[in-house]
Design a protein around this motif. Structure first.
Motif, PDB file in Angstrom:
ATOM      1  N   UNK A  33       0.823  -1.218   0.000  1.00 36.13           N
ATOM      2  CA  UNK A  33       0.000   0.000   0.000  1.00 36.13           C
ATOM      3  C   UNK A  33       0.849   1.256   0.000  1.00 36.13           C
ATOM      4  N   UNK A  34       2.089   1.142   0.470  1.00 39.16           N
ATOM      5  CA  UNK A  34       2.954   2.312   0.619  1.00 39.16           C
ATOM      6  C   UNK A  34       4.176   2.239  -0.286  1.00 39.16           C
ATOM      7  N   UNK A  35       4.030   1.564  -1.424  1.00 38.37           N
ATOM      8  CA  UNK A  35       5.150   1.435  -2.358  1.00 38.37           C
ATOM      9  C   UNK A  35       5.624   2.773  -2.913  1.00 38.37           C
ATOM     10  N   UNK A  36       4.790   3.788  -2.847  1.00 37.36           N
ATOM     11  CA  UNK A  36       5.206   5.103  -3.337  1.00 37.36           C
ATOM     12  C   UNK A  36       6.165   5.801  -2.362  1.00 37.36           C
ATOM     13  N   UNK A  37       6.263   5.290  -1.134  1.00 38.98           N
ATOM     14  CA  UNK A  37       7.191   5.853  -0.148  1.00 38.98           C
ATOM     15  C   UNK A  37       8.557   5.228  -0.392  1.00 38.98           C
ATOM     16  N   UNK A  38       9.490   6.041  -0.833  1.00 39.33           N
ATOM     17  CA  UNK A  38      10.801   5.545  -1.243  1.00 39.33           C
ATOM     18  C   UNK A  38      11.677   5.182  -0.044  1.00 39.33           C
ATOM     19  N   UNK A  39      11.669   6.012   0.992  1.00 37.57           N
ATOM     20  CA  UNK A  39      12.508   5.761   2.160  1.00 37.57           C
ATOM     21  C   UNK A  39      12.007   4.517   2.902  1.00 37.57           C
ATOM     22  N   UNK A  40      12.864   3.540   3.063  1.00 38.21           N
ATOM     23  CA  UNK A  40      12.473   2.257   3.647  1.00 38.21           C
ATOM     24  C   UNK A  40      12.069   2.393   5.115  1.00 38.21           C
ATOM     25  N   UNK A  41      12.741   3.268   5.864  1.00 41.80           N
ATOM     26  CA  UNK A  41      12.374   3.469   7.269  1.00 41.80           C
ATOM     27  C   UNK A  41      10.967   4.048   7.393  1.00 41.80           C
ATOM     28  N   UNK A  42      10.668   5.028   6.568  1.00 47.10           N
ATOM     29  CA  UNK A  42       9.341   5.641   6.576  1.00 47.10           C
ATOM     30  C   UNK A  42       8.285   4.664   6.064  1.00 47.10           C
ATOM     31  N   UNK A  43       8.628   3.887   5.066  1.00 46.54           N
ATOM     32  CA  UNK A  43       7.741   2.849   4.527  1.00 46.54           C
ATOM     33  C   UNK A  43       7.354   1.878   5.654  1.00 46.54           C
ATOM     34  N   UNK A  92       5.945   9.436  16.131  1.00 39.63           N
ATOM     35  CA  UNK A  92       7.175   9.158  15.388  1.00 39.63           C
ATOM     36  C   UNK A  92       7.047   9.552  13.924  1.00 39.63           C
ATOM     37  N   UNK A  93       5.902   9.287  13.319  1.00 39.18           N
ATOM     38  CA  UNK A  93       5.680   9.683  11.928  1.00 39.18           C
ATOM     39  C   UNK A  93       5.686  11.203  11.782  1.00 39.18           C
ATOM     40  N   UNK A  94       5.082  11.897  12.733  1.00 37.61           N
ATOM     41  CA  UNK A  94       5.074  13.354  12.691  1.00 37.61           C
ATOM     42  C   UNK A  94       6.502  13.895  12.799  1.00 37.61           C
ATOM     43  N   UNK A  95       7.285  13.314  13.702  1.00 41.12           N
ATOM     44  CA  UNK A  95       8.681  13.742  13.861  1.00 41.12           C
ATOM     45  C   UNK A  95       9.485  13.442  12.605  1.00 41.12           C
ATOM     46  N   UNK A  96       9.239  12.301  11.989  1.00 39.57           N
ATOM     47  CA  UNK A  96       9.961  11.932  10.772  1.00 39.57           C
ATOM     48  C   UNK A  96       9.617  12.882   9.639  1.00 39.57           C
ATOM     49  N   UNK A  97       8.356  13.263   9.542  1.00 40.51           N
ATOM     50  CA  UNK A  97       7.924  14.186   8.493  1.00 40.51           C
ATOM     51  C   UNK A  97       8.504  15.575   8.709  1.00 40.51           C
ATOM     52  N   UNK A  98       8.546  15.996   9.968  1.00 45.27           N
ATOM     53  CA  UNK A  98       9.041  17.338  10.283  1.00 45.27           C
ATOM     54  C   UNK A  98      10.558  17.420  10.189  1.00 45.27           C
ATOM     55  N   UNK A  99      11.239  16.316  10.538  1.00 44.33           N
ATOM     56  CA  UNK A  99      12.685  16.342  10.597  1.00 44.33           C
ATOM     57  C   UNK A  99      13.370  15.784   9.382  1.00 44.33           C
ATOM     58  N   UNK A 100      12.607  15.423   8.385  1.00 43.99           N
ATOM     59  CA  UNK A 100      13.197  14.833   7.198  1.00 43.99           C
ATOM     60  C   UNK A 100      13.034  13.334   7.196  1.00 43.99           C
ATOM     61  N   UNK A 101      13.234  12.738   6.073  1.00 46.21           N
ATOM     62  CA  UNK A 101      13.039  11.310   5.900  1.00 46.21           C
ATOM     63  C   UNK A 101      13.973  10.540   6.811  1.00 46.21           C
ATOM     64  N   UNK A 102      13.389   9.580   7.546  1.00 46.19           N
ATOM     65  CA  UNK A 102      14.185   8.711   8.399  1.00 46.19           C
ATOM     66  C   UNK A 102      14.550   9.320   9.742  1.00 46.19           C
ATOM     67  N   UNK A 103      14.125  10.535  10.011  1.00 45.72           N
ATOM     68  CA  UNK A 103      14.445  11.170  11.285  1.00 45.72           C
ATOM     69  C   UNK A 103      13.754  10.429  12.425  1.00 45.72           C
ATOM     70  N   UNK A 104      14.422  10.338  13.525  1.00 45.95           N
ATOM     71  CA  UNK A 104      13.828   9.695  14.693  1.00 45.95           C
ATOM     72  C   UNK A 104      13.912   8.189  14.672  1.00 45.95           C
ATOM     73  N   UNK A 105      14.532   7.631  13.689  1.00 46.91           N
ATOM     74  CA  UNK A 105      14.638   6.175  13.622  1.00 46.91           C
ATOM     75  C   UNK A 105      15.886   5.719  14.359  1.00 46.91           C
ATOM     76  N   UNK A 106      15.760   4.634  15.083  1.00 47.83           N
ATOM     77  CA  UNK A 106      16.904   4.079  15.797  1.00 47.83           C
ATOM     78  C   UNK A 106      17.780   3.295  14.861  1.00 47.83           C
TER      79      UNK A 106
END
Length: 106
Positions: A33-43, A92-106
């Motif tokens: 469903x989220x194949x359009x999301x390129x960043x794997x962490x965000x996906x 976490x999704x809000x932080x990732x969106x605000x901080x750039x792709x993959x932000x907040x990921x461990x």
């Protein structure tokens, strides 16, 4: 960096599954469903949110009750736990969106 297959397995390991095996049966669909999301962490985050929604649908009818002998059965605990996980994931999704792709990921 984890692979797509490793992320799918991680989602199943983190969330568990319903007794019907709905998550395992639908993980590929939820992921695609989220194949359009390129960043794997965000996906992964989007797919995990969809997986939580699927599991919430599986347990939505479970409620607490107390027997006449006073024994209390808390069947809605899983719903409460999944809702708490979803809320945390939204943060976490809000932080990732605000901080750039993959932000907040461990």
């Amino acid at each position: 960096m984890p692979t797509e297959a490793e992320y799918k397995q991680l989602i199943q390991d983190e969330l568990g599954d319903s007794t019907s095996g709905a998550l395992a049966a639908n993980i590929d669909l939820l992921w695609s469903r989220f194949d359009s999301v390129v960043d794997l962490d965000l996906h992964y985050l989007y797919a995990k949110r969809a997986a939580i929604d699927l599991l919430l649908g599986q347990v939505r009818a479970q409620v607490d009750f107390e027997t006449s002998s006073g024994a209390r059965i808390d069947l809605d605990q899983l719903s409460k736990h999944l809702l708490a996980m979803r809320e945390s994931l939204e943060t976490e999704l809000t932080a990732s969106s605000a901080g750039g792709v993959g932000a907040g990921m461990a």
